[in-house]
Design a protein around this motif. Structure first.
Motif, mmCIF file in Angstrom:
data_model
loop_
_atom_site.group_PDB
_atom_site.id
_atom_site.type_symbol
_atom_site.label_atom_id
_atom_site.label_comp_id
_atom_site.label_asym_id
_atom_site.label_seq_id
_atom_site.Cartn_x
_atom_site.Cartn_y
_atom_site.Cartn_z
ATOM 1 N N MET A 5 2.955 -5.408 -2.513
ATOM 2 C CA MET A 5 3.146 -4.042 -3.019
ATOM 3 C C MET A 5 1.888 -3.513 -3.695
ATOM 4 O O MET A 5 1.751 -2.311 -3.902
ATOM 5 C CB MET A 5 4.304 -3.998 -4.020
ATOM 6 C CG MET A 5 5.668 -3.941 -3.342
ATOM 7 S SD MET A 5 7.020 -3.895 -4.539
ATOM 8 C CE MET A 5 6.818 -2.249 -5.232
ATOM 9 N N GLN A 32 6.771 3.311 -0.465
ATOM 10 C CA GLN A 32 5.778 2.621 0.375
ATOM 11 C C GLN A 32 6.321 2.436 1.795
ATOM 12 O O GLN A 32 5.609 2.593 2.769
ATOM 13 C CB GLN A 32 5.412 1.265 -0.246
ATOM 14 C CG GLN A 32 4.558 1.404 -1.506
ATOM 15 C CD GLN A 32 4.190 0.060 -2.127
ATOM 16 O OE1 GLN A 32 4.920 -0.914 -1.997
ATOM 17 N NE2 GLN A 32 3.070 0.015 -2.832
ATOM 18 N N ARG A 33 7.610 2.087 1.878
ATOM 19 C CA ARG A 33 8.215 1.888 3.206
ATOM 20 C C ARG A 33 8.310 3.197 3.981
ATOM 21 O O ARG A 33 8.133 3.232 5.191
ATOM 22 C CB ARG A 33 9.622 1.320 3.046
ATOM 23 C CG ARG A 33 9.604 -0.160 2.816
ATOM 24 C CD ARG A 33 11.016 -0.689 2.914
ATOM 25 N NE ARG A 33 11.052 -2.105 2.625
ATOM 26 C CZ ARG A 33 12.095 -2.725 2.089
ATOM 27 N NH1 ARG A 33 13.182 -2.054 1.800
ATOM 28 N NH2 ARG A 33 12.048 -4.013 1.868
ATOM 29 N N PRO A 55 4.320 4.270 5.484
ATOM 30 C CA PRO A 55 3.458 3.114 5.750
ATOM 31 C C PRO A 55 2.025 3.516 6.071
ATOM 32 O O PRO A 55 1.108 2.705 5.980
ATOM 33 C CB PRO A 55 4.126 2.425 6.950
ATOM 34 C CG PRO A 55 5.031 3.434 7.537
ATOM 35 C CD PRO A 55 5.396 4.403 6.461
ATOM 36 N N ARG A 60 0.321 5.633 4.322
ATOM 37 C CA ARG A 60 -0.379 5.911 3.054
ATOM 38 C C ARG A 60 -0.464 4.650 2.223
ATOM 39 O O ARG A 60 0.415 3.805 2.280
ATOM 40 C CB ARG A 60 0.404 6.951 2.226
ATOM 41 C CG ARG A 60 0.576 8.287 2.874
ATOM 42 C CD ARG A 60 -0.581 9.207 2.534
ATOM 43 N NE ARG A 60 -0.695 9.520 1.119
ATOM 44 C CZ ARG A 60 -0.088 10.538 0.525
ATOM 45 N NH1 ARG A 60 0.727 11.319 1.194
ATOM 46 N NH2 ARG A 60 -0.292 10.795 -0.758
ATOM 47 N N THR A 61 -1.515 4.490 1.437
ATOM 48 C CA THR A 61 -1.567 3.360 0.509
ATOM 49 C C THR A 61 -1.290 3.864 -0.894
ATOM 50 O O THR A 61 -2.056 4.655 -1.449
ATOM 51 C CB THR A 61 -2.955 2.697 0.504
ATOM 52 O OG1 THR A 61 -3.428 2.694 1.821
ATOM 53 C CG2 THR A 61 -2.876 1.290 -0.037
ATOM 54 N N TRP A 62 -0.180 3.394 -1.448
ATOM 55 C CA TRP A 62 0.172 3.761 -2.814
ATOM 56 C C TRP A 62 -0.107 2.573 -3.714
ATOM 57 O O TRP A 62 0.023 1.435 -3.306
ATOM 58 C CB TRP A 62 1.671 4.070 -2.933
ATOM 59 C CG TRP A 62 2.136 5.197 -2.092
ATOM 60 C CD1 TRP A 62 2.824 5.108 -0.913
ATOM 61 C CD2 TRP A 62 1.985 6.586 -2.354
ATOM 62 N NE1 TRP A 62 3.106 6.357 -0.435
ATOM 63 C CE2 TRP A 62 2.606 7.281 -1.303
ATOM 64 C CE3 TRP A 62 1.387 7.301 -3.387
ATOM 65 C CZ2 TRP A 62 2.658 8.666 -1.234
ATOM 66 C CZ3 TRP A 62 1.428 8.678 -3.328
ATOM 67 C CH2 TRP A 62 2.053 9.356 -2.264
ATOM 68 N N HIS A 67 0.855 1.252 -7.886
ATOM 69 C CA HIS A 67 1.635 1.693 -9.034
ATOM 70 C C HIS A 67 1.247 0.923 -10.284
ATOM 71 O O HIS A 67 0.622 -0.119 -10.231
ATOM 72 C CB HIS A 67 3.132 1.598 -8.744
ATOM 73 C CG HIS A 67 3.734 0.251 -8.971
ATOM 74 N ND1 HIS A 67 3.587 -0.798 -8.091
ATOM 75 C CD2 HIS A 67 4.491 -0.203 -9.990
ATOM 76 C CE1 HIS A 67 4.238 -1.838 -8.559
ATOM 77 N NE2 HIS A 67 4.790 -1.526 -9.704
ATOM 78 N N VAL A 71 3.043 6.247 -9.554
ATOM 79 C CA VAL A 71 2.671 5.917 -8.181
ATOM 80 C C VAL A 71 1.589 6.901 -7.743
ATOM 81 O O VAL A 71 1.780 8.112 -7.836
ATOM 82 C CB VAL A 71 3.869 6.036 -7.218
ATOM 83 C CG1 VAL A 71 3.551 5.378 -5.883
ATOM 84 C CG2 VAL A 71 5.115 5.425 -7.830
#
Ligand code: FAD
Length: 441
Positions: A34, A321-322, A325, A327-329, A331, A370
């Motif tokens: 994650m 996030q799911r 997919p 994008r890169t997050w 947190h 996030v």
């Protein structure tokens, strides 16, 4: 390692030891994916155990540790592997101890439940409820083990009233030390603290007694608002209800569509979800209406409350996030009244899209921020900026024991003098290469 593994297989039975490469791989990583920072530093497959051992009893755990100690083989404990920080990764290989077969549950007369470290929190909660009790706290990952929660987690449903795992939830522990003695330590109250949130570096937890209270009638309340301010106003007010809620989670609209709610959430609005005690529901509804919000649903079955738990803490981040997919997050877990008063100041810390997920603790709000991920330097700069806003920051991007470090170091000197338990998670002399967590959580 091979000799030890062969001896363990001889004593426990061959079916309790595996060296199958796929199983080793699976048991050598956790949910650190994650974090884009950890995904780079602790990627799945870089650190892999030589064997997975599955003991069934505390005595078998003590036996395995005695053998490993004699041969200098590292041992990394593991529950369900849902930890966020790579803290169940066997950096030096050796044995991963899968504790899920220690799954005995006994509801005690009085105020506790006694459970094997591998018992799932969902099953402990079910057993407690059947006996008219509520366990104080459980995480949003209810399929995790009680040993993993005590050793690796901290807060969740129940935290508003009962705090974190270090606030009395753990009444007693039985622990296997890595000192070559083959013994088990029985620890009560404060004596158990060196083993709580210590990632197993001070000893393997084999049995846990957790605190319970008389079961309450809980109700899931979903509400929707047109503004963060209105939602935050009600969120804050919940701290003075005559019976504190078990959970109060809030999300801004960008996080709402990916939530697996059982009711039709209005994706364009701010969502507040509360597990409220039955006698306080009318008051919660009144406060929602007074703030200009709408009560979307009131569901008085326990399964609906469980669903709210499953959408709390880090789960909305995972769902986002799911859902994206591409994008890169990343947190950050942070706390501070500023979430109620000036969320834009928090958003301004990071460039690009920034979304806020809110939880309630007894001492105020906790939130997951996030944001778009660019690089680690940007994450570190953001954390610094948050601190200057007076917030407490907990980084989910590093794998070190980060609370009560002195206590863990002192204890591990006695209980693991060779440093074989979960190597690399306890930093001697507190020197950390990148950045340690700051503040109170
Ligand atoms: P693991 O991940 O298997 O282990 C966790 C750590 O404890 C590791 O360091 C491991 O080596 C050590 N360990 C495991 N078992 C033992 C043992 N018996 N003795 C000694 N050491 C041991 N955490 C929260 O606190 N609250 C939340 O609400 C929460 N929500 C989450 C949501 C998501 C989407 C994810 C991915 C994680 C979340 N977490 C949360 C983190 C994690 O799920 C919990 O802390 C969980 O309880 C860990 O249990 P586990 O059985 O999966 O432990």
């Amino acid at each position: 390692t091979l000799d030890v593994v062969t001896e363990v297989a001889r004593r426990l039975g061959a079916d309790r030891v595996t060296t199958d490469p796929e199983t080793l791989l699976k048991n050598s990583s956790d949910w650190s994916r994650m974090s884009p920072v950890l995904e780079e530093k602790v990627p799945r497959g870089r650190y892999v155990a030589d064997a997975v051992v599955r003991p069934r009893t505390p005595e078998e755990v003590a036996d395995v540790l005695a053998l490993a100690h004699a041969a200098d083989v590292p041992v990394t404990p593991r529950g369900s592997g849902t930890g966020n920080y790579g803290q169940a990764t066997p950096f030096d290989g050796g044995i991963v101890l899968d504790l899920r077969r220690l799954d005995r549950i006994e509801v005690l007369e009085g105020e506790g439940v006694l459970a094997g470290a591998g018992a799932l929190l969902s099953k402990i909660d079910r057993a407690a409820r059947a006996a008219g009790r509520d366990i104080w706290v459980f995480p949003s990952t209810k399929a995790s083990t009680v040993g993993g929660f005590v050793a690796g987690g901290s807060a969740g449903t129940g935290t508003i009233e009962h705090g974190t795992t270090t606030d009395g939830f753990v009444r007693a522990l039985t622990v296997a030390p890595m000192d070559g003695s083959g013994r088990l330590l029985h620890l009560r109250g404060e004596d158990a603290l060196p083993y709580v949130h210590a990632y197993g570096v001070t000893g393997i937890v084999v049995e846990v007694e957790v605190a319970t209270e008389p079961a309450r009638e809980w109700t899931a309340v979903y509400a929707a608002f047109d503004s963060w301010a209105a939602m935050a106003h009600v969120h804050r007010s919940l701290l003075d209800l005559p019976v504190l809620p078990r959970l109060a989670s809030g999300d801004e609209p960008a996080l709402v569509p990916s939530l697996p709610a059982s009711v039709d959430l209005d994706p364009g609005r701010f969502s507040l979800r509360v597990i409220a005690e039955a006698s306080t529901v009318a008051e919660v509804e009144r406060r929602v209406a007074d703030a200009g919000g709408d009560v979307v649903a009131v569901l008085d079955d326990y399964a609906s409350c469980d669903r709210l738990s499953g959408m709390s803490y880090n789960h909305p981040v995972l769902f986002l996030q799911r859902a994206h997919p591409d994008r890169t997050w990343f947190h950050m877990e942070t706390g501070g009244e500023i979430y109620w008063t000036d969320p834009d100041a928090v958003r301004a810390v990071y460039p690009g899209d920034v979304h806020l997920h809110l939880e309630l603790m007894g001492r105020g709000p906790l939130a997951m921020v996030v944001a778009d991920y660019h690089d680690e330097a940007g994450v570190l700069a953001g954390m610094e900026a948050m601190e200057t806003l007076g917030m407490t920051v907990h980084s989910p991007h590093q794998w070190y024991v980060d609370r009560n470090v002195d206590l863990a170091v002192r204890t591990a000197r006695e209980t693991d003098p060779k440093g074989l338990l979960n190597p690399g998670k306890l930093v001697p002399d507190h020197v950390v290469p990148t950045r340690v967590n700051v503040g109170v959580r």
